[in-house]
Design an enzyme around this catalytic site. Structure first.
Site, mmCIF file in Angstrom:
data_model
loop_
_atom_site.group_PDB
_atom_site.id
_atom_site.type_symbol
_atom_site.label_atom_id
_atom_site.label_comp_id
_atom_site.label_asym_id
_atom_site.label_seq_id
_atom_site.Cartn_x
_atom_site.Cartn_y
_atom_site.Cartn_z
ATOM 1 N N ASP A 146 0.829 -1.208 0.000
ATOM 2 C CA ASP A 146 0.000 0.000 0.000
ATOM 3 C C ASP A 146 0.862 1.257 0.000
ATOM 4 O O ASP A 146 1.435 1.631 1.030
ATOM 5 C CB ASP A 146 -0.908 -0.014 1.252
ATOM 6 N N ASP B 175 -1.742 5.606 -5.045
ATOM 7 C CA ASP B 175 -2.129 4.773 -3.913
ATOM 8 C C ASP B 175 -2.458 3.348 -4.352
ATOM 9 O O ASP B 175 -3.601 3.055 -4.724
ATOM 10 C CB ASP B 175 -3.334 5.410 -3.210
HETATM 11 O O1 LIG Z 1 -5.981 4.571 3.730
HETATM 12 C C1 LIG Z 1 -5.635 4.654 2.405
HETATM 13 C C2 LIG Z 1 -4.246 4.103 2.185
HETATM 14 N N1 LIG Z 1 -4.351 3.257 1.005
HETATM 15 C C3 LIG Z 1 -5.732 2.800 0.946
HETATM 16 C C4 LIG Z 1 -5.862 1.418 1.513
HETATM 17 N N2 LIG Z 1 -6.958 0.864 2.015
HETATM 18 C C5 LIG Z 1 -6.589 -0.423 2.280
HETATM 19 C C6 LIG Z 1 -7.467 -1.461 2.775
HETATM 20 C C7 LIG Z 1 -7.154 -2.796 2.564
HETATM 21 C C8 LIG Z 1 -8.009 -3.810 3.007
HETATM 22 C C9 LIG Z 1 -9.165 -3.464 3.675
HETATM 23 C C10 LIG Z 1 -10.105 -4.533 4.149
HETATM 24 F F1 LIG Z 1 -9.558 -5.744 4.076
HETATM 25 F F2 LIG Z 1 -11.205 -4.506 3.404
HETATM 26 F F3 LIG Z 1 -10.450 -4.292 5.412
HETATM 27 C C11 LIG Z 1 -9.499 -2.141 3.899
HETATM 28 C C12 LIG Z 1 -8.641 -1.113 3.450
HETATM 29 N N3 LIG Z 1 -5.320 -0.616 1.948
HETATM 30 O O2 LIG Z 1 -4.851 0.549 1.500
HETATM 31 C C13 LIG Z 1 -6.566 3.816 1.626
#
Ligand SMILES: O[C@H]1CN[C@@H](c2nc(-c3ccc(C(F)(F)F)cc3)no2)C1
Length: 330
Positions: A34, A218
């Site tokens: 990420d 991102d």
């Molecule tokens: O915060 C920002 C930074 N980069 C974005 C991001 N969002 C998630 C994420 C991954 C998996 C989940 C879940 F598994 F569904 F819970 C939720 C969010 N990973 O990077 C948004």
């Protein structure tokens, strides 16, 4: 030193998972790389069994090289309000052959329901800037910051693909992975993100609009969250498209013939094929589909997530005083 690791898509390319080896002997966990956050955290044996549904768990007691970081804790909330928190170990971490022997591995003690239900995602590997790492009382460094000095070049690249596996490379630009030139643009990392100016946009074959806006690259965000006016102009070209707040954004008939979306980096132009912008059906009979381009209203900047990033070969370059992003066609 350099290395390369797979980025395998989950259904609809909602996220890409990368195998990461942690500890001695190595425990392999599949993490969501990420570039929008800066914590490396993992499902662990330190969390209640009730919040683990199929994920692999890091077990520090089985790693001869794991060392607890006394009194260190972390907690993080993501863009979709999912959440995790826990304690911290230092251990060996190996990503695609690049290894660091004292990486902060943030072991979860609690996660939100969304993480529990995402059975294949064993945690996140943050590659934004270390200034937004959440470990307290002493902030920890990202994996990239820890290995940068030992890499042949202080950079990493993302080659994400549409419904196919791609790669994250560390320390090297693999010229076989792109065509033409790489166009670089300066990054403003003052908020901890890979933030840069998109120089404009075009919809299908319509004239390119040279109106620039700021956005972050991102890899952890699924969709492309763009300025409301840009998004409105895009869906105006899609018969039957509408903003459906009950679905949380623009939807359209799944049979719609979507125009491509062109974005500018400096003087260069890159195209997201219309097919990439048909993200996924919102209903069981697959008549209504959710758009891969949605509004960034309320965020304060655009979020250039996987829908956009998978259309290019992207270089996250911290080798100079000012970090920069490189984009190339592929
Ligand atoms: O915060 C920002 C930074 N980069 C974005 C991001 N969002 C998630 C994420 C991954 C998996 C989940 C879940 F598994 F569904 F819970 C939720 C969010 N990973 O990077 C948004």
């Amino acid at each position: 030193d350099s290395g390369s690791a797979r980025a395998s898509p989950e259904q609809y390319d909602i996220q890409y998972l990368t195998p990461v080896e942690i500890g001695t002997p190595p425990q392999t966990l599949n993490l969501d790389v990420d570039s929008g956050s800066s914590d490396l955290w993992v499902f662990s044996t330190e969390m209640p069994a009730s919040s683990v549904k199929g994920q692999a768990q890091y077990d520090p007691s089985k790693s001869s090289t794991a060392k607890r970081v006394q009194d260190a804790t972390w907690n993080i909330t993501y863009g979709d309000n999912s959440y995790s928190e826990g304690i911290v170990y230092k251990d060996v971490v190996n990503v695609g052959g690049v290894s660091f022997d004292a990486q902060a591995v943030e072991a979860a003690t609690a996660v939100s329901q969304t993480f529990t239900t995402d059975a294949n995602d064993d945690g996140l590997l943050g590659l934004a800037f270390s200034t937004i790492n959440t470990v307290q009382p002493s902030q920890e460094k990202t994996f990239f910051d820890n290995v940068a000095s030992e890499l042949d070049a202080a950079l990493w690249t993302a080659d994400l693909k549409y419904h196919k596996s791609g790669c994250y490379d560390f320390g090297v630009i693999d010229d076989s992975k792109y065509t033409g030139q790489i166009t670089y643009t300066d990054v403003d990392s003052s908020d901890g993100f890979w933030m840069f100016d998109v120089s404009g946009y075009g919809i299908g074959n319509n004239t390119f609009q040279s109106t620039s806006f700021q956005g972050i690259a991102d890899t952890g965000t699924t969709l492309a969250m763009l300025p409301a006016q840009v998004v409105k102009a895009y869906y105006k070209q899609v018969r039957g498209a509408k903003l459906d707040n009950s679905q949380g954004g623009y939807v359209f008939p799944c049979q719609a013939n979507l125009p491509s979306f062109v974005y500018g980096v400096g003087n260069a132009r890159y195209e997201i094929p219309g097919q990439y912008i048909n993200y996924a059906p919102v209903d069981n009979d697959g008549t209504t589909c959710f758009g891969g381009i949605q509004s960034d209203a309320g965020i304060g900047f655009a979020i250039l997530g996987d829908i956009l990033l998978k259309s290019a070969f992207v270089v996250f370059d911290a080798s100079e005083n000012v970090p920069r992003l490189g984009f190339a066609k592929k």
